[in-house]
Design an enzyme around this catalytic site. Structure first.
Site, PDB file in Angstrom:
ATOM      1  N   GLU A 127       0.994 -11.302  -0.573  1.00 40.42           N
ATOM      2  CA  GLU A 127       1.772 -12.024   0.446  1.00 40.42           C
ATOM      3  C   GLU A 127       0.876 -12.816   1.386  1.00 40.42           C
ATOM      4  O   GLU A 127       1.353 -13.635   2.165  1.00 40.42           O
ATOM      5  CB  GLU A 127       2.677 -11.048   1.215  1.00 40.42           C
ATOM      6  CG  GLU A 127       2.030 -10.189   2.279  1.00 40.42           C
ATOM      7  CD  GLU A 127       1.204  -9.013   1.734  1.00 40.42           C
ATOM      8  OE1 GLU A 127       0.994  -8.928   0.507  1.00 40.42           O
ATOM      9  OE2 GLU A 127       0.744  -8.201   2.558  1.00 40.42           O
TER      10      GLU A 127
ATOM     11  N   HIS B  58      -3.069  -7.707  -1.321  1.00 43.37           N
ATOM     12  CA  HIS B  58      -1.984  -8.339  -0.557  1.00 43.37           C
ATOM     13  C   HIS B  58      -1.614  -9.720  -1.100  1.00 43.37           C
ATOM     14  O   HIS B  58      -2.094 -10.733  -0.573  1.00 43.37           O
ATOM     15  CB  HIS B  58      -2.413  -8.511   0.901  1.00 43.37           C
ATOM     16  CG  HIS B  58      -2.545  -7.251   1.650  1.00 43.37           C
ATOM     17  ND1 HIS B  58      -1.518  -6.699   2.371  1.00 43.37           N
ATOM     18  CD2 HIS B  58      -3.592  -6.430   1.806  1.00 43.37           C
ATOM     19  CE1 HIS B  58      -1.925  -5.584   2.936  1.00 43.37           C
ATOM     20  NE2 HIS B  58      -3.180  -5.389   2.616  1.00 43.37           N
TER      21      HIS B  58
ATOM     22  N   CYS C 191      -0.685  -2.248  -0.947  1.00 42.11           N
ATOM     23  CA  CYS C 191      -1.719  -1.573  -0.146  1.00 42.11           C
ATOM     24  C   CYS C 191      -1.194  -0.276   0.492  1.00 42.11           C
ATOM     25  O   CYS C 191      -1.010   0.700  -0.218  1.00 42.11           O
ATOM     26  CB  CYS C 191      -2.306  -2.547   0.865  1.00 42.11           C
ATOM     27  SG  CYS C 191      -3.936  -2.047   1.408  1.00 42.11           S
TER      28      CYS C 191
HETATM   29  N1  GLN Z   1      -6.060   1.501   5.135  1.00 41.63           N
HETATM   30  C1  GLN Z   1      -4.628   1.494   5.205  1.00 41.63           C
HETATM   31  C2  GLN Z   1      -4.064   2.885   4.926  1.00 41.63           C
HETATM   32  O1  GLN Z   1      -4.758   3.753   4.499  1.00 41.63           O
HETATM   33  C3  GLN Z   1      -4.033   0.491   4.241  1.00 41.63           C
HETATM   34  C4  GLN Z   1      -4.477  -0.900   4.605  1.00 41.63           C
HETATM   35  C5  GLN Z   1      -3.532  -1.984   4.231  1.00 41.63           C
HETATM   36  O2  GLN Z   1      -2.358  -1.769   3.970  1.00 41.63           O
HETATM   37  N2  GLN Z   1      -4.035  -3.196   4.291  1.00 41.63           N
HETATM   38  O3  GLN Z   1      -2.925   3.097   5.138  1.00 41.63           O
END
Ligand code: GLN
Length: 188
Positions: free
Chosen positions: A171, A169, A79
């Protein structure tokens, strides 16, 4: 025993640490350059990419990680971690560690309320994996040297050499498929 670093400034750190332990590896909390010495792989967790990126620059870890990438250190961004690894962030320049030939769009599914879970079959793993998306980015372009491992309407997991990125994610689920893939097939 393999030592797997988890970048530990902010975000989903402990969850990755637990998964690394479950794979029989030694997790290393990485907050400064010296913590990177002797790690066999590095996980960049989810969180807030702007915050984590700022810490990477302020601590000088950006340069060290880029140097280690040249030497072939395997990395996995989940992410926000995937955003940091992107060569291009839509309307926002590039990631702090622009190692992955993709264009990514932040918060592309909407706000926190638009977070969701989805079962996705991943041919390379031959498994259906549970994917948790939290204010997730979308990979909107992929270079020709990037392998797409999983896909919804757009790619959600990609691999380029030793650099893995997932927009979700793993994890946060009870499954270990992605951690096992990273450790067995990317770190090796
Ligand atoms: N929205 C976050 C970003 O732009 C990422 C979100 C996440 O890691 N769950 O950094």
């Amino acid at each position: 025993m393999k030592r797997i670093g988890v970048l530990a400034f902010q975000g989903g750190v402990i969850e990755h640490v637990k998964k690394v332990e479950e794979q029989g590896c030694v997790p290393v909390l990485v907050k400064k350059n010296e913590d990177l010495d002797g790690v066999d792989g590095l996980i960049l967790p989810g969180g807030e990419s702007t915050t984590i990126g700022k810490f990477l620059i302020e601590t000088g870890m950006k340069d060290k990680i880029l140097e280690l990438a040249k030497q072939g250190l395997p990395m996995w961004g989940t992410c926000a971690g995937a955003i940091l690894l992107s060569k291009s962030i839509k309307n926002q320049g590039s990631g702090v560690l622009p190692l992955l030939d993709i264009v990514i769009e932040r918060n592309a599914y909407g706000s926190q309320l638009d977070s969701f879970k989805k079962e996705v079959f991943v041919p390379r793993l031959n498994k259906t994996t549970e994917c948790v998306f939290i204010r997730a980015p979308k990979i909107v372009e992929v270079g020709s040297n990037v392998e797409v491992l999983a896909q919804l309407d757009t790619p959600i997991a990609v691999l380029q050499g030793k650099i893995l990125a997932t927009t979700f994610h793993p994890e946060l689920t009870s499954q270990n498929y992605w951690h096992s893939f990273f450790i067995e097939n990317v770190v090796k």
